[in-house]
Design a protein around this motif. Structure first.
Motif, PDB file in Angstrom:
ATOM      1  N   GLY A   1       0.645  -1.016  -0.388  1.00 12.84           N
ATOM      2  CA  GLY A   1      -0.138   0.311  -0.347  1.00 12.84           C
ATOM      3  C   GLY A   1       1.295   1.055   0.297  1.00 12.84           C
ATOM      4  O   GLY A   1       2.439   1.333   0.016  1.00 12.84           O
ATOM      5  N   ASP A   2       0.418   2.379  -0.194  1.00 13.17           N
ATOM      6  CA  ASP A   2       0.619   3.706  -0.680  1.00 13.17           C
ATOM      7  C   ASP A   2       0.487   5.218   0.431  1.00 13.17           C
ATOM      8  O   ASP A   2       0.860   5.672   0.198  1.00 13.17           O
ATOM      9  N   ASP A   3      -0.778   4.741   0.712  1.00 14.69           N
ATOM     10  CA  ASP A   3      -1.324   5.405   1.538  1.00 14.69           C
ATOM     11  C   ASP A   3      -2.103   5.734   2.947  1.00 14.69           C
ATOM     12  O   ASP A   3      -1.676   3.960   3.225  1.00 14.69           O
ATOM     13  N   THR A   4      -2.288   5.807   4.423  1.00 17.44           N
ATOM     14  CA  THR A   4      -2.882   5.022   5.258  1.00 17.44           C
ATOM     15  C   THR A   4      -3.670   4.033   4.707  1.00 17.44           C
ATOM     16  O   THR A   4      -3.494   2.825   5.686  1.00 17.44           O
ATOM     17  N   GLN A   5      -4.863   4.247   4.070  1.00 15.13           N
ATOM     18  CA  GLN A   5      -6.017   3.383   4.092  1.00 15.13           C
ATOM     19  C   GLN A   5      -5.338   1.855   3.396  1.00 15.13           C
ATOM     20  O   GLN A   5      -5.411   1.493   3.614  1.00 15.13           O
ATOM     21  N   SER A   6      -4.789   2.772   2.268  1.00 18.65           N
ATOM     22  CA  SER A   6      -4.157   1.364   1.955  1.00 18.65           C
ATOM     23  C   SER A   6      -3.115   0.580   2.007  1.00 18.65           C
ATOM     24  O   SER A   6      -3.420  -0.896   2.543  1.00 18.65           O
ATOM     25  N   ARG A   7      -2.140   0.695   3.178  1.00 18.24           N
ATOM     26  CA  ARG A   7      -1.821   0.058   4.122  1.00 18.24           C
ATOM     27  C   ARG A   7      -1.872  -0.181   5.721  1.00 18.24           C
ATOM     28  O   ARG A   7      -1.879  -1.993   5.067  1.00 18.24           O
TER      29      ARG A   7
END
Length: 314
Positions: free
Chosen positions: A116-122
Motif C-alpha cells: 500500500g502507498d497511503d494510510t488507508q491502503s496500507r
C-alpha cells in the motif's frame, strides 16, 4: 512531495533551493543556467551518498514509502492482469495478491506482496504482512499455474509474515512451510524478485525459486536488523550494527549464492524513478524466464532443490 531519508539531508537542501528558485523567479529572469548548475550538484551529491550506503541505510531505502509496489510493477510490466482471490478455505488476504498476467504472447502467473502507498491502503493490505490465507492463496495459484503450464513470477516486498495471534491460530507456520514446499515442487519455471524488504519466512515462502533476482538497494534476511539487535544486545538501538553483521544487502547475498542477479536501480533509488526501475526489472525478468523456457518439469525440480541444498555448504 519527495520524502527524504535522514542521510539525504544534503540532497534535500539542494533540491529545496531549486524549488525555491523556481517559485520566486518571474518571467523576466532566466534561471535555467542556475537551475542546471544546482541540478548538477544534486546529481553529484546523490552519487556520492548512494555510492557508499551502509547496510542500515540500504534497509531504510528498501523501506522507503515511495518505492514502487506490486500494483505499479503489474501495471508497468504486463499488458493484461486478471486478479484471483481467496484461499478456498478461510478468506482473501489483501497482503498477498496474484493472478494471471500476459505480456505479448507470454502468459504467466504473478504473485506478490502489496504494502500500500497511503494510510488507508496500507491498512487494507496489512503493510504487506501476509496471513495464512494469503500463503494458501499463493499455493492455490501456484497449483493453477502448474496445471496450465504457466511460469510463475513472485514479487517480494514484506517485513515478514503477520505475527498476530489470529494468524498463529489459523496455522501461519504450516502455511508458510507448505508454500515454500510448493515453490520447490513446481514443474514450471519460478522467478522471484526481491523488490524492497525480503523479511524472514514471509519472503522465503514465495522466493524458493529457480532464479532469485534482487534490487540493488533491497534487503533480504531471516530477521529484521531491529529484531536481531533486540535479541543480541537487548536493544534496537544497535540495528545498524546488526544490519552490517547479518550481510543482508544484495551484493553480500550475491556473493553468498543466495541471490542470482542484482538489478541496478536508477540514480538515488527506485523511489526516484518508477519508470526506470520497472524497465530494469522487466528486462531482467523476461531474460530469466527465457533462460528457463523448455526445461522439463523433473529437471526444474531437481535443479531447484540442488540449488538450495548447495547454499551454506563449506
Amino acid at each position: 512531495m519527495t520524502s527524504y531519508l535522514e542521510f539525504e539531508k544534503p540532497i534535500a537542501e539542494l533540491e529545496s533551493r531549486i524549488a525555491d528558485l523556481r517559485e520566486t523567479a518571474n518571467g523576466e529572469i532566466n534561471i535555467d543556467a542556475e537551475v542546471a548548475k544546482l541540478q548538477d550538484k544534486v546529481d553529484r551529491q546523490i552519487r556520492a551518498v548512494y555510492g557508499k550506503l551502509t547496510p542500515w541505510q540500504k534497509t531504510m531505502v528498501a523501506r522507503h514509502p515511495e518505492r514502487p509496489h506490486f500494483k505499479h510493477y503489474v501495471a508497468g510490466l504486463f499488458d493484461e492482469f486478471v486478479p484471483l482471490a481467496g484461499d478456498r478455505a478461510f478468506g482473501d488476504d489483501q497482503a498477498i495478491l496474484g493472478g494471471f498476467a500476459r505480456k505479448g504472447d507470454t502468459r504467466l502467473m504473478v504473485i506478490g506482496h502489496e504494502k500500500g502507498d497511503d494510510t488507508q491502503s496500507r491498512l487494507k493490505h496489512n503493510f504487506g504482512m501476509g496471513k495464512p490465507e494469503g500463503y494458501r492463496k499463493a499455493i492455490r495459484l501456484m497449483d493453477l499455474a502448474d496445471r496450465f503450464g504457466l511460469p510463475v513470477v513472485t514479487l517480494i516486498d514484506t517485513a515478514g509474515a503477520f505475527p498476530g495471534i489470529q494468524a498463529e491460530e489459523r496455522g501461519q507456520a504450516e502455511a508458510i512451510a507448505r508454500s515454500t514446499e510448493h515453490c520447490l515442487a513446481l514443474g514450471v519455471p519460478l522467478v522471484a524478485m526481491v523488490l524492497g524488504e525480503g523479511g524472514s519466512g514471509g519472503a522465503v515462502a514465495l522466493a524458493a525459486a529457480d532464479r532469485v533476482l534482487m534490487m540493488e538497494h533491497a534487503v533480504y534476511s531471516v530477521i529484521s536488523p531491529e529484531g536481531c539487535a533486540s535479541i543480541l544486545w537487548r536493544t534496537g538501538d544497535k540495528a545498524d550494527e546488526a544490519a552490517a553483521a547479518m550481510r543482508i544487502t544484495a551484493s553480500d547475498l550475491k556473493s553468498l549464492g543466495v541471490v542470482d542477479q542484482v538489478i541496478e536501480e536508477p540514480l538515488g533509488g527506485a523511489h526516484r524513478d518508477h519508470a526506470g526501475t520497472i524497465a530494469n526489472i522487466g528486462e531482467a525478468l523476461f531474460s530469466s524466464l527465457g533462460a528457463l523456457d523448455g526445461i522439463a518439469p523433473a529437471d526444474l525440480r531437481t535443479r531447484r532443490q540442488d540449488k538450495y541444498l548447495r547454499i551454506g555448504v563449506v
